[in-house]
Structures are given as structure tokens and as C-alpha cells.
Design an enzyme around this catalytic site. Structure first.
Site, PDB file in Angstrom:
ATOM      1  N   HIS A 161      63.548  -9.192   9.166  1.00 57.68           N
ATOM      2  CA  HIS A 161      64.644  -8.226   9.046  1.00 57.68           C
ATOM      3  C   HIS A 161      65.826  -8.657   9.918  1.00 57.68           C
ATOM      4  O   HIS A 161      65.806  -9.735  10.517  1.00 57.68           O
ATOM      5  CB  HIS A 161      64.164  -6.813   9.375  1.00 57.68           C
ATOM      6  CG  HIS A 161      63.585  -6.675  10.751  1.00 57.68           C
ATOM      7  ND1 HIS A 161      64.334  -6.848  11.892  1.00 57.68           N
ATOM      8  CD2 HIS A 161      62.321  -6.429  11.172  1.00 57.68           C
ATOM      9  CE1 HIS A 161      63.570  -6.673  12.950  1.00 57.68           C
ATOM     10  NE2 HIS A 161      62.336  -6.439  12.544  1.00 57.68           N
TER      11      HIS A 161
ATOM     12  N   HIS B 266      65.290 -10.007  13.563  1.00 54.13           N
ATOM     13  CA  HIS B 266      64.797 -11.390  13.598  1.00 54.13           C
ATOM     14  C   HIS B 266      65.947 -12.359  13.334  1.00 54.13           C
ATOM     15  O   HIS B 266      66.066 -13.401  13.979  1.00 54.13           O
ATOM     16  CB  HIS B 266      63.752 -11.642  12.505  1.00 54.13           C
ATOM     17  CG  HIS B 266      62.551 -10.746  12.556  1.00 54.13           C
ATOM     18  ND1 HIS B 266      62.172  -9.980  11.485  1.00 54.13           N
ATOM     19  CD2 HIS B 266      61.645 -10.509  13.524  1.00 54.13           C
ATOM     20  CE1 HIS B 266      61.070  -9.309  11.797  1.00 54.13           C
ATOM     21  NE2 HIS B 266      60.733  -9.606  13.031  1.00 54.13           N
TER      22      HIS B 266
ATOM     23  N   CYS C 292      41.000   4.795  17.952  1.00 53.78           N
ATOM     24  CA  CYS C 292      40.933   5.359  16.598  1.00 53.78           C
ATOM     25  C   CYS C 292      39.925   4.547  15.803  1.00 53.78           C
ATOM     26  O   CYS C 292      40.103   3.335  15.645  1.00 53.78           O
ATOM     27  CB  CYS C 292      42.298   5.325  15.910  1.00 53.78           C
ATOM     28  SG  CYS C 292      42.186   5.785  14.160  1.00 53.78           S
TER      29      CYS C 292
ATOM     30  N   CYS D 152      41.405   2.817  12.638  1.00 57.08           N
ATOM     31  CA  CYS D 152      42.181   1.600  12.905  1.00 57.08           C
ATOM     32  C   CYS D 152      41.335   0.544  13.610  1.00 57.08           C
ATOM     33  O   CYS D 152      41.735  -0.616  13.680  1.00 57.08           O
ATOM     34  CB  CYS D 152      43.380   1.912  13.791  1.00 57.08           C
ATOM     35  SG  CYS D 152      44.570   3.026  13.059  1.00 57.08           S
TER      36      CYS D 152
ATOM     37  N   CYS E 292      46.785   9.522  15.972  1.00 53.65           N
ATOM     38  CA  CYS E 292      46.950   8.156  15.478  1.00 53.65           C
ATOM     39  C   CYS E 292      48.046   8.169  14.415  1.00 53.65           C
ATOM     40  O   CYS E 292      47.981   8.950  13.470  1.00 53.65           O
ATOM     41  CB  CYS E 292      45.647   7.648  14.858  1.00 53.65           C
ATOM     42  SG  CYS E 292      45.914   6.226  13.778  1.00 53.65           S
TER      43      CYS E 292
ATOM     44  N   HIS F 161      46.388   7.461  10.853  1.00 53.62           N
ATOM     45  CA  HIS F 161      45.382   8.351  10.275  1.00 53.62           C
ATOM     46  C   HIS F 161      45.583   9.820  10.592  1.00 53.62           C
ATOM     47  O   HIS F 161      44.849  10.658  10.074  1.00 53.62           O
ATOM     48  CB  HIS F 161      43.980   7.912  10.735  1.00 53.62           C
ATOM     49  CG  HIS F 161      43.610   6.535  10.267  1.00 53.62           C
ATOM     50  ND1 HIS F 161      43.849   5.408  11.014  1.00 53.62           N
ATOM     51  CD2 HIS F 161      43.062   6.116   9.102  1.00 53.62           C
ATOM     52  CE1 HIS F 161      43.440   4.341  10.340  1.00 53.62           C
ATOM     53  NE2 HIS F 161      42.968   4.737   9.176  1.00 53.62           N
TER      54      HIS F 161
ATOM     55  N   LYS G 270      77.000   3.305   5.171  1.00 56.87           N
ATOM     56  CA  LYS G 270      78.081   2.356   4.911  1.00 56.87           C
ATOM     57  C   LYS G 270      77.568   1.074   4.255  1.00 56.87           C
ATOM     58  O   LYS G 270      78.176   0.018   4.372  1.00 56.87           O
ATOM     59  CB  LYS G 270      78.820   2.029   6.214  1.00 56.87           C
ATOM     60  CG  LYS G 270      79.617   3.215   6.741  1.00 56.87           C
ATOM     61  CD  LYS G 270      80.407   2.842   7.968  1.00 56.87           C
ATOM     62  CE  LYS G 270      81.041   4.083   8.594  1.00 56.87           C
ATOM     63  NZ  LYS G 270      81.253   3.893  10.022  1.00 56.87           N
TER      64      LYS G 270
ATOM     65  N   LYS H  16      74.624   0.321  -2.499  1.00 59.01           N
ATOM     66  CA  LYS H  16      73.284   0.564  -3.033  1.00 59.01           C
ATOM     67  C   LYS H  16      73.093  -0.254  -4.300  1.00 59.01           C
ATOM     68  O   LYS H  16      74.018  -0.467  -5.062  1.00 59.01           O
ATOM     69  CB  LYS H  16      73.109   2.053  -3.353  1.00 59.01           C
ATOM     70  CG  LYS H  16      73.146   2.924  -2.110  1.00 59.01           C
ATOM     71  CD  LYS H  16      72.875   4.374  -2.459  1.00 59.01           C
ATOM     72  CE  LYS H  16      72.697   5.227  -1.214  1.00 59.01           C
ATOM     73  NZ  LYS H  16      73.916   5.304  -0.396  1.00 59.01           N
TER      74      LYS H  16
HETATM   75 ZN   LIG Z   1      44.012   5.234  13.043  1.00 61.78          ZN
END
Ligand SMILES: [Zn+2]
Length: 479
Positions: free
Chosen positions: A19, A22, A127, A130, A144, A147, A296, A299
Site C-alpha cells: 500500500h 510501503h 485466543c 487465533c 479478540c 473472533h 478527494k 472512484k
Molecule cells: Zn481470535
């Protein structure tokens, strides 16, 4: 200034596509590399991808892919992007490269034997969905973020890096070297992190729950925590420990990062280096965020255009120019298509484009396309000559300390002056009067000289436009 320049971007985490953030860091690294090249320095530029850890494994699962297959794909999307943005890294490193893996294991072994890695208990919020621990900060409303469940308290046995042992050393190093972390606001932030006692860093993950990582050389039941693995790329990319390139360039290392990863780079990394018996890097350069103003942006098909899509529309060099001109290093900046178009029209088409075109036209029309001789000048010529010298001095000073936007402001002041100089000296009138031939030649000489300087100082930021400018001026392009 020292004659060597080793610049790095963070190696980008492959759980998402590239993006704007980067792109900015990598373009800036490339701009600085080209600047140091112009200065006659030896340069080396490294970027790459960070490919281990639970988030990558999760992203691979989400895409129904095997982790290696997944990281190959995303890593390629980064690697292929850089040439399209006119960035030319000397090395693209991946943390799955066997040489990198070997260096990580060698450093772990060394620090372990020194007694700076120990086995202990880790307690945190876990979690099960995860299969990972979360810090309080990462949770959203105590849940989390993936989740939406309350994580459980869990204990786990792991290896720890004795970071606390190097806290006082690091504080002293930052205090003695004011430019070690810059700009100053981030140096202060790092110092304030060091005001509290540093906790030791958990550097392992049990393979029972995470198998996608570099195995600890002294205990195969564990893999290495991603940060401990990733940061080491900065030395493994130079061929640490044996290669000559490492000993030659490491003392000149400059890291470029965004502010969200100050702690790993400003705290973990120098203490890791110290523990491994490696000198600290020379500078950590920290930049702010880009805020993208979606209202701005144009689209397409109902989706807001992503900043990188604008490269196709407006060209790489204008895009690079915008990013480098718009952001004050260290502060946040705003990105919008409107602002990009304004800069493109005002700075590039009107000011720069106009100066080059009128100068070339006059040189062709009045001097057969040749550089005329210079003659004793008048006040206006002298002003251009002095200001051009000042621009170059300012540019060198600012580029060397990351004041890229100030360097470019100085360049555009000279462009403005040169355009006014042509307006005021009225070469088209001089050309009508043969007795004023020397005056005409002198004006053209000065206008051409300004353009020549511009084709050099703009090359780091807009390499292909500046090379084209050199070609039109009959000069050899840098590089
Ligand atoms: Zn999770």
C-alpha cells in the site's frame, strides 16, 4: 560526509498487499540512494519481505494456501512493484531465504551461549481461535478483534531474551548520539520507553501451536518470534558475519521506518545487536503516516481508487515527486488526488516544464542548439549564478539529513527565479538587435546552466524525467 551509504526499508509483512505506506518508505530509500550515488558514495539499498509468524499463517489459511506458496505469491507482488515505481534495490531479501535462516540461528546460538537467552514462563491473553497471544492494546473492547471473544489467561513455557541487561547501555548510547534516532520527537519517545524497566523479550513460540518459523537452534520444539527473526535481515542482507560487504557497509547503516515500529527498531534491535557483539546501526530515521483523503479520490466502479492506482494515471515520476515534496520527514502528511494534480500542474508542468521548454526553444532558435559562450555578466546574471550555487548547497545539506521537502522547495525557488530572469531579460528582444548578441548569449548560457543543474538534482526524485531532461540538453544522464 562519509563516502558510504547503506539504506534499508523494513522488510514488509506479507499478510497483505503493498500500500501507500510501503511505497513511500521504499521510494524515499531509493531517492536517498540515488542522491548518495550522485555524491560519489558507495551505496547499497535493501528491501524485502517478512514471511514468518502466526499472522502470515492465518492469511495463508484464509486464502486456502500452503504458507510457502502463499508467501511466494505475496513476496512476488512486492518485488515486482518496486521497478514499476523506479526503485532499484540492490538486494531483495526474504526471511525464508536459507542464508537468512542460517544467520538468525547463528545469532540465537551466540546470544544463548552468552547467557542472554533463558527458559521461562510466559503468561498472557490467548485466543484459541487465533492460536495466539494478544496484548491488551491489540484487543478491541477486551475482545479478540478476529473472533469477538474474551481471550483466556494462559501460561506457556518459552525462551526469553535478557533485554533488560542492555537497558542502561542503550539509554547512554541514545543520549551520547543525538542523531541515532531521528527526528528528535522519536528519540524522545524511545528515551521515554526506557524510563520504565524493560521487560525481557519472549523470543520463541512452541511449535505445537505455530510451526511456521525458524526453529531455535538449541531447542527444536520452538520457533523464533517474528521480530527477532525479521530484524536480523539488516545484517544478513550484507552477508554477516563473513562477507567483506558487511564490515565495509554496516558502520554506515541507516534504517528507514514508519513510526508504528519504533519500539522493535529503537529498543529491541540495538539491544539484540549489543548482545550479539555487533556495533549498533548508524541512524534510525522515523517517518509519519499518510492520511488518505478518500473524499478527494476519484472512484472507479464504485470503489475509491487506491493511491497506487494513480501511478498508472499520472505517471511514476510525478507520483514520486508528490510523496517526497509533500511529506515533512517525521510528520504525518495528507494524500489526495486533488493535491497530486495541483502539484503536477503547478510545479511540474508550469514551473519546470515551462522553463525547460522555453530554454530549449531559444537555444535552438538563437544559438543553433549549442551552448553559447559566457560573457562578463550584469546584476541579473550574477543573481542567478549565486542563487544556483546556494540551491545546490542547500540541496546537499537537506538531502543528507532527510529534509527532502526543503531540498525541493529550494530547487523550485531557483526554477521560479530562472523563469523570472527570462521574463525580465527578454531574449526575444535581444535577438532582434545584433549589437546585443553578447547579452543574448549570456542570458541563454545562464538559463541553460540552471537547466543542467536541475537535470542533476531532480534525478534522485524523478529519475526518468530527469534523464529525459539530460538527453534534451545533450548531457549524459547520471546513474
Ligand atoms: Zn481470535
Amino acid at each position: 560526509m562519509d563516502g558510504k551509504f547503506y539504506v534499508t526499508t523494513p522488510i514488509y509483512y506479507v499478510n497483505a498487499e503493498p500500500h501507500l505506506g510501503h511505497a513511500y518508505t521504499t521510494i524515499l530509500a531509493d531517492v536517498l540512494r540515488r542522491f548518495h550515488h550522485l555524491m560519489g558514495h558507495e551505496t547499497f539499498f535493501v528491501t524485502g519481505t517478512d514471511e514468518h509468524g502466526d499472522k502470515v499463517l492465518q492469511a495463508a489459511r484464509d486464502h486456502d494456501m500452503d504458507p510457502k506458496q502463499y508467501v511466494d505469491k505475496v513476496s512476488r507482488s512486492f518485488k515486482e512493484l518496486w521497478p514499476r515505481l523506479h526503485c532499484e534495490p540492490d538486494r531483495f531479501i526474504r526471511t525464508t531465504d536459507p542464508e537468512h535462516v542460517a544467520v538468525v540461528q547463528a545469532i540465537l546460538q551466540r546470544v544463548y551461549e552468552k547467557g542472554d537467552i533463558y527458559f521461562g514462563r510466559y503468561e498472557g491473553l490467548y485466543c484459541t481461535g487465533c492460536e495466539r497471544f494478544y496484548t491488551e492494546k491489540e484487543l478491541e473492547g477486551g475482545l479478540c478483534p478476529q473472533h469477538r471473544v474474551v481471550p483466556e489467561r494462559r501460561e506457556e513455557e518459552n525462551y526469553f531474551f535478557r533485554m533488560s541487561r542492555y537497558q542502561e547501555w542503550l539509554r547512554g548510547h541514545i543520549l551520547e548520539n543525538p542523531e541515532f534516532i531521528r527526528p528528535e520527537r522519536y528519540r524522545n519517545e524511545a528515551l521515554s520507553m526506557l524510563r520504565e524497566p524493560l521487560e525481557d523479550l519472549c523470543i520463541s513460540r512452541p511449535r505445537a501451536r505455530l510451526d511456521w518459523g525458524i526453529p531455535l537452534p538449541f531447542d527444536q520444539r520452538f520457533v523464533t518470534y517474528v521480530w527477532f527473526d525479521a530484524l536480523i535481515n539488516y545484517v544478513s542482507a550484507l552477508g554477516y558475519p563473513d562477507q567483506e560487504r558487511f564490515s565495509r557497509l554496516w558502520p554506515h547503516a541507516q534504517h528507514l521506518i514508519a513510526k508504528d515500529i519504533l519500539k522493535p527498531h529503537g529498543i529491541y534491535w540495538p539491544t539484540m545487536l549489543k548482545a550479539a557483539g555487533i556495533e549498533p546501526y548508524s541512524h534510525l530515521n522515523v517517518h509519519g503516516y499518510w492520511n488518505v483523503d478518500a473524499s478527494k479520490m476519484s472512484k472507479s466502479l464504485g470503489n475509491v481508487v487506491r493511491p497506487l492506482d494513480l501511478v498508472e494515471k499520472y505517471g511514476v515520476d510525478p507520483f514520486r515527486y508528490f510523496l517526497i515534496r509533500e511529506m515533512t520527514f517525521g510528520l504525518d502528511a495528507n494524500f489526495s488526488e486533488t493535491a497530486l494534480v495541483q502539484r503536477l500542474n503547478a510545479d511540474l508542468a508550469n514551473d519546470l516544464g515551462n522553463l525547460l521548454q522555453r530554454t530549449l526553444t531559444m537555444a535552438r532558435r538563437y544559438c543553433e542548439g549549442k551552448v553559447p559562450p559566457a560573457h562578463p555578466g550584469e546584476g541579473l546574471d550574477e543573481e542567478v549564478r549565486v542563487k544556483a550555487g546556494e540551491m545546490v548547497d542547500n540541496y546537499k545539506r537537506e538531502m543528507a539529513r532527510l529534509g527532502t521537502h526543503r531540498a525541493l522547495m529550494g530547487v523550485w525557488e531557483l526554477i521560479g527565479l530562472a523563469n523570472r530572469y527570462i521574463d525580465r531579460t527578454e531574449p526575444f528582444r535581444l535577438a532582434k538587435d545584433p549589437s546585443r548578441r553578447q547579452r543574448l548569449e549570456n542570458v541563454l548560457y545562464h538559463a541553460l546552466e540552471v537547466n543542467r543543474l536541475l537535470s542533476l538534482v531532480l534525478w534522485p526524485v524523478m529519475p526518468s524525467s530527469a534523464s529525459e531532461m539530460s538527453r534534451q540538453l545533450g548531457l549524459r544522464a547520471p546513474g
